[in-house]
Design an enzyme around this catalytic site. Sequence first.
Site, PDB file in Angstrom:
ATOM      1  N   SER B 190       0.793  -1.226   0.000  1.00  0.00           N
ATOM      2  CA  SER B 190       0.000   0.000   0.000  1.00  0.00           C
ATOM      3  C   SER B 190       0.821   1.269   0.000  1.00  0.00           C
ATOM      4  O   SER B 190       0.387   2.292  -0.510  1.00  0.00           O
ATOM      5  CB  SER B 190      -0.948  -0.002   1.195  1.00  0.00           C
ATOM      6  OG  SER B 190      -0.211  -0.114   2.394  1.00  0.00           O
ATOM      7  N   HIS B 218      -5.289  -3.886  -2.063  1.00  0.00           N
ATOM      8  CA  HIS B 218      -4.935  -2.875  -3.067  1.00  0.00           C
ATOM      9  C   HIS B 218      -4.753  -3.512  -4.450  1.00  0.00           C
ATOM     10  O   HIS B 218      -3.973  -3.017  -5.262  1.00  0.00           O
ATOM     11  CB  HIS B 218      -3.670  -2.124  -2.646  1.00  0.00           C
ATOM     12  CG  HIS B 218      -3.896  -1.191  -1.499  1.00  0.00           C
ATOM     13  ND1 HIS B 218      -4.349   0.104  -1.658  1.00  0.00           N
ATOM     14  CD2 HIS B 218      -3.775  -1.373  -0.168  1.00  0.00           C
ATOM     15  CE1 HIS B 218      -4.467   0.687  -0.479  1.00  0.00           C
ATOM     16  NE2 HIS B 218      -4.125  -0.193   0.456  1.00  0.00           N
ATOM     17  N   LYS B 249     -12.323  -0.497  -0.940  1.00  0.00           N
ATOM     18  CA  LYS B 249     -11.433   0.265  -1.834  1.00  0.00           C
ATOM     19  C   LYS B 249     -12.007   0.200  -3.258  1.00  0.00           C
ATOM     20  O   LYS B 249     -13.003   0.859  -3.529  1.00  0.00           O
ATOM     21  CB  LYS B 249     -10.012  -0.288  -1.730  1.00  0.00           C
ATOM     22  CG  LYS B 249      -9.416  -0.047  -0.340  1.00  0.00           C
ATOM     23  CD  LYS B 249      -7.968  -0.461  -0.241  1.00  0.00           C
ATOM     24  CE  LYS B 249      -7.329   0.072   1.031  1.00  0.00           C
ATOM     25  NZ  LYS B 249      -7.884  -0.437   2.286  1.00  0.00           N
TER      26      LYS B 249
END
Lengths: 81, 415
Positions: B190, B218, B249
């Site tokens: 990240s 991610h 996300k």
Amino acid sequence: MEEMKDIVLEYVINEYLEDEDEELSYDTPLISGGIVDSFSMVSLKRFLENKYKISIPDDKATPEAFDSVTKICTLVNEFLN
Amino acid sequence: MAYSDKIRGIYNESLNEIREKGIFKQERFIHSSQAADIEVEFPTGSELKKVINMCANNYLGLSSHPDVIKAAHEGLDTRGYGMSSVRFICGTQDIHRELEKKVTEFLGTEDTILFPSCMDANAGVFEAILTKDDVMISDRLVHASIIDGIRLAPAEHDTFKHSDMAHLEQKLQLHADKRHKVVITDGVFSMDGDTAKLDEMVALCEKYDAMLFVDESHSSGFIGKTGRGTHEKCGVMGKIDIITTTFGKALGGASGGCVSGRKELVEMCRQKARPYLFSNTIAPVVVSGVNTVLDILSKSTERRDKLEKNTEFWRKGLTEAGFVLKEGDTPIVPVMLFNAKLSQDFSKDLYNEGIYAIGFFFPVVPQGQARIRTQISAGHEMHHLEKALEAFIKVGKKYDILGKTKQEIIAMYGK
């Protein structure tokens, strides 16, 4: 003691340093200085135990006792004697 | 009164210490929905400012997508607002199991269990599947939530240098006597935006009879040709034993996470993982939204393809302008400034230019590695990226760092 310091210093450099620009001395703070995280102490403890044929109890393997090469060697010597 | 002046004073002292260290976090109030263009109140009480958001995890631009919002409304209308229960008492609806099946298919695993967040998934999984006879061997740059999960587990823990496969192999040899060995990594890291070498890690795990854990928070939705994640990119779909990921996300950005992987490990989590057993089920409105997100992504790769193109433009633009970047090809593009104060000043100047990007420094990243972490989205249009690039170059010139090496920037501003 000096020879042991060099062996431990070399191990710490190879095992933990990520940045080639970083310099390390016998008294550089390892854990409080963010070079060695407390998790990574496991392999350092195993290395010392194998190299010097000693057994370091968990309650002695504290972040404070592992905070510099000098302190580590002092600890190892306690168990060697 | 139990909360005495003395107690209050101690806490105020601690808070002042945080302020003095310059690491006091202040929230900025956003008065719009999450998107490339947002309206921000900062500092508190000031007039709203329209800025381009360059630091959201909204990689696919789905956080405010009309189809996702519509699905969320339908979920609200047909399944209600909340369940007032944990999953195993009376908190599992048909749509929860539907989502678990869809995630399993999307990630190419055997089974999936939902958690209130990926933080909870990471906090619960190791304790549920490991004992004191086992060892966890983690990359030194894994996410904080994994570190918390490791702390809660009874197994021994060791680390290997970031992405250093020779070092990982040494550790696998060192711990050969353990019952289970679990190698732990992020798929995409990240803070640095680089990708784990999952193909090599799978080979090492097979050689030394270890399990492989990957946090894909991610990566899920956009890494790999069809966005399945780092395991798709590295050609090891079906070979990862435990994947954790988030719906907070790229996959809609609301909340929720999961553990997906070998069916026995998932079942162990269902029986033993404390954040699963002792916290509420994911709200129906979120489950409905994520179900639709996965439908959108299964039909077309348009959004991840656009993200890839945007990322290429952004990396190329910054590199040609003379910034020092962390190498990689993911939408996380860290602009390296090395000095903590410089990262804060740079971020402030960007904000004045209408660009919202945050400076990160120790302890969030290692000492001397302060940076502005930019994150690209499929929601960005070319005009957003061009304006952002213009602002970065203007501020970069102000601080005279363009074309300078790491050593030169450190010589000017310190570490």
